[in-house]
Design an enzyme around this catalytic site. Structure first.
Site, short mmCIF file in Angstrom:
data_model
loop_
_atom_site.label_atom_id
_atom_site.label_comp_id
_atom_site.label_asym_id
_atom_site.label_seq_id
_atom_site.Cartn_x
_atom_site.Cartn_y
_atom_site.Cartn_z
N PRO A 1 -8.37 -4.76 -10.65
CA PRO A 1 -8.77 -5.91 -9.84
C PRO A 1 -7.74 -7.03 -9.76
O PRO A 1 -7.92 -7.97 -9.00
CB PRO A 1 -10.03 -6.41 -10.54
CG PRO A 1 -9.89 -5.96 -11.95
CD PRO A 1 -9.14 -4.68 -11.92
N ASP B 1 -0.86 -1.75 -1.63
CA ASP B 1 -1.79 -2.48 -0.78
C ASP B 1 -1.56 -3.97 -0.87
O ASP B 1 -0.99 -4.46 -1.83
CB ASP B 1 -3.22 -2.23 -1.28
CG ASP B 1 -3.75 -0.90 -0.82
OD1 ASP B 1 -3.06 -0.24 -0.04
OD2 ASP B 1 -4.86 -0.55 -1.26
N LYS C 1 -3.37 -3.23 5.03
CA LYS C 1 -4.11 -2.73 6.18
C LYS C 1 -5.01 -3.78 6.82
O LYS C 1 -5.46 -3.62 7.92
CB LYS C 1 -4.96 -1.53 5.75
CG LYS C 1 -4.28 -0.23 6.08
CD LYS C 1 -5.13 0.95 5.67
CE LYS C 1 -5.63 0.82 4.26
NZ LYS C 1 -5.85 2.09 3.60
N THR D 1 -12.53 -0.76 -11.02
CA THR D 1 -12.94 -1.21 -9.69
C THR D 1 -13.43 -2.66 -9.74
O THR D 1 -13.83 -3.16 -10.80
CB THR D 1 -14.01 -0.26 -9.13
OG1 THR D 1 -14.25 -0.62 -7.77
CG2 THR D 1 -15.30 -0.34 -9.92
N ALA D 2 -13.38 -3.33 -8.58
CA ALA D 2 -13.74 -4.75 -8.51
C ALA D 2 -15.15 -5.00 -9.06
O ALA D 2 -15.39 -6.02 -9.70
CB ALA D 2 -13.64 -5.24 -7.07
N MET E 1 -16.18 -5.93 0.61
CA MET E 1 -15.85 -6.38 1.97
C MET E 1 -17.06 -7.01 2.65
O MET E 1 -17.39 -6.69 3.78
CB MET E 1 -15.32 -5.19 2.79
CG MET E 1 -13.99 -4.70 2.27
SD MET E 1 -13.48 -3.13 2.96
CE MET E 1 -14.46 -1.99 2.01
N1 SAH Z 1 -10.51 0.15 -4.29
C1 SAH Z 1 -10.93 -1.22 -4.45
C2 SAH Z 1 -11.72 -1.71 -3.28
C3 SAH Z 1 -10.95 -1.78 -2.01
S1 SAH Z 1 -11.87 -2.43 -0.69
C4 SAH Z 1 -11.72 -1.35 -5.76
O1 SAH Z 1 -12.03 -0.35 -6.39
O2 SAH Z 1 -11.98 -2.48 -6.19
C5 SAH Z 1 -11.41 -4.13 -0.73
C6 SAH Z 1 -12.54 -4.99 -1.24
O3 SAH Z 1 -12.62 -4.87 -2.65
C7 SAH Z 1 -12.37 -6.46 -1.00
O4 SAH Z 1 -12.77 -6.82 0.30
C8 SAH Z 1 -13.29 -7.04 -2.05
O5 SAH Z 1 -14.64 -6.95 -1.63
C9 SAH Z 1 -13.13 -6.06 -3.19
N2 SAH Z 1 -12.18 -6.55 -4.21
C10 SAH Z 1 -11.02 -5.99 -4.57
N3 SAH Z 1 -10.42 -6.69 -5.56
C11 SAH Z 1 -11.24 -7.71 -5.84
C12 SAH Z 1 -11.20 -8.80 -6.77
N4 SAH Z 1 -10.18 -8.97 -7.62
N5 SAH Z 1 -12.24 -9.66 -6.77
C13 SAH Z 1 -13.28 -9.51 -5.94
N6 SAH Z 1 -13.35 -8.52 -5.05
C14 SAH Z 1 -12.37 -7.63 -4.99
#
Ligand code: SAH
Length: 468
Positions: free
Chosen positions: A226, A249, A271, A332-333, A384
């Site tokens: 994250p 990314d 993207k 993941t986030a 998102m």
């Molecule tokens: N593969 C990524 C998600 C990609 S989609 C994962 O596993 O986290 C992109 C979305 O991920 C963003 O629009 C947001 O909703 C979320 N995201 C990614 N990093 C984040 C972070 N540090 N804090 C909050 N949301 C995050």
């Protein structure tokens, strides 16, 4: 960065020191390691300086520095430990265009001397902008313990061998050769047989590397987590260390890109957002193209590559091109966001399952099983969701979800600028509009922070301590 680190060529230059006491001795110990001609200006000098002068290591002038002495000098140190005298020297040095340092007076200096780890020709300079000398010394000690004492000798022998190593093709092949020398064969051989050993190891290594078949390119798809670099897996760290090409990314944080191998080619492939964007086809094409040249390509994606990361499209492209691949999972986030709240994604007697949803897809706002989600106790992590928050709120309320259902937005989860917005389904769109988020944000439906809202700004550190 107020002070920019550089390495100054001192060969044949003059370095001038005003002062003959303890401060001057301390600086001279460092300066005498250089190839400069060293001059000391002082009526009285420490016996150590007299010894150095007698050994011909420096020239002593038994008078104060005067106009003209600083002209053409590479560096001038004011080390008289007398404010009036040091100020006078500063005027002369500045006037005569020499880089000037007032020992232990950061504000009056044009440059500062870093803490150093000396494995000449390998030198490490450590600076803290004067903020934390203790920290600089601790880092120095740590590095000194870690770097082999004979690293300098290995580097000198290696440097003389550079020409011969040019027989290997530039890039990966040559880097592998040097990595083997410095990390494996070199230190072992030197420890056993000294310089001759290291020399023999170089010859043997070169023959071996010249005979090796060319490496096949491959792609590692790596989850960067994250944003907090400490949330990278060890495998991700290693991949960043070894990569020839890194296609990343927009989501990948600058702190993480800092860890990439310096020689690696960095390609930004964002993207979304307002900057220039690179299409998925183009990303696939870039991966295949670079791997086909024999490169180790790291495809670095925010969070986990398998969560809203279009992983399958990239793997399909690689498979079709016959290129070897592997996937390194990441945090993941959603995991980082619930950790910030002190909550879990699943909880006995509340929800036995959790949904990872996206706020929008290729066709716009994404439709979901709203009826199912509207049931009490449901939990969902919605990625998102910023743009679609009003839509999500409307759909859920229409299907009977309670307006006081807890909803939390975590922006920049795990990063230094993390923000937590605790709200309810009923207030979601209004609160979100007011918060004007700019970073990536995750919507946690059905979860609130463990601590009261008043304690939120300090939430993450407070929780960390609590669990310590
Ligand atoms: N593969 C990524 C998600 C990609 S989609 C994962 O596993 O986290 C992109 C979305 O991920 C963003 O629009 C947001 O909703 C979320 N995201 C990614 N990093 C984040 C972070 N540090 N804090 C909050 N949301 C995050």
């Amino acid at each position: 960065m107020q002070h920019f680190p550089i390495f100054l060529d001192t060969a044949g230059r003059r370095i001038v020191v005003s002062g003959g006491g303890e401060a001057a001795v301390a600086k001279l110990r460092l300066i005498l390691k250089t190839e400069a001609r060293v001059e000391v200006y002082a009526r009285e000098i420490d016996p150590q300086i007299a010894d150095w002068a007698a050994e011909g290591k420096l020239t002593h002038y038994a008078r104060p520095l005067k106009g003209g002495d600083a002209r053409g000098a590479a560096l001038v140190y004011a080390a008289a430990e007398d404010d009036a005298e040091d100020a006078r020297v500063k005027v002369i040095a500045t006037h005569e265009g020499a880089l000037f340092n007032w020992v232990d007076n950061l504000g009056e200096s044009a440059f500062i001397t870093p803490a150093m780890v000396d494995r000449d020709p390998v030198t490490v300079a450590i600076g803290t902008e004067g903020a934390a000398p203790v920290l600089a010394r601790a880092i120095k000690r740590d590095l000194e313990e870690r770097l082999p004492v004979h690293l300098g000798a290995l580097a000198r022998i290696g440097k003389a061998f550079r020409h011969s190593a040019d027989a290997l093709p530039f890039g990966r092949k040559r880097r592998d050769f040097w990595a083997d020398y410095y990390m494996k064969d070199g230190p072992e051989a030197y420890a056993k047989d000294g310089e001759d050993g290291a020399q023999a190891a170089l010859d043997a290594l070169l023959a071996r590397h010249l005979a090796e078949a060319p490496k096949e390119g491959r792609v590692t798809i790596v989850g960067a987590g994250p944003g907090d670099p400490e949330l990278l897996t060890l495998k991700a760290r290693r991949a960043l260390d070894e990569a020839d090409v890194i296609i990343h990314d927009r989501l990948v944080s600058p702190e993480i890109l800092e860890l990439a191998r310096r020689e690696a080619l960095l390609i930004a492939a964002g993207k979304e957002g307002f900057g220039p964007s690179v299409s998925q086809d183009e990303i696939c094409r870039l991966m295949v193209e670079h791997a086909a040249t024999g490169a180790h390509v790291v495809r670095l994606k925010g969070g986990d590559p398998g969560v809203f990361g279009r992983l399958d499209e990239e793997l399909d492209a690689l498979q079709e091109a016959g290129i070897g691949w592997s996937v390194v999972p990441g945090i993941t986030a959603a995991s980082a966001a619930v950790a910030a709240l002190g909550q879990s994604l699943t909880k006995r007697d509340r929800n036995s399952g959790v949904r990872l949803l996206t706020g929008h897809d290729m066709n716009g706002f994404a439709e979901q099983d709203w009826r199912g989600l509207a049931r009490p106790g449901e939990v969902a992590a919605i990625y998102m969701a910023k743009k679609g928050a009003r839509f999500i709120q409307g759909r859920l309320m229409m299907h009977g979800a309670a307006p006081d259902t807890e909803v939390t937005i975590v922006e920049n989860a795990s990063r230094a600028d993390q923000r937590i917005l605790a709200t309810t389904l009923g207030r979601l769109a209004a609160d979100l509009a007011e918060a004007a988020l700019t970073g990536p944000a995750l919507l946690l439906y059905g979860l609130g922070p463990r601590l009261a809202e008043a304690a939120l700004p300090a939430l993450a550190p407070a929780l960390a301590e609590e669990h310590a």
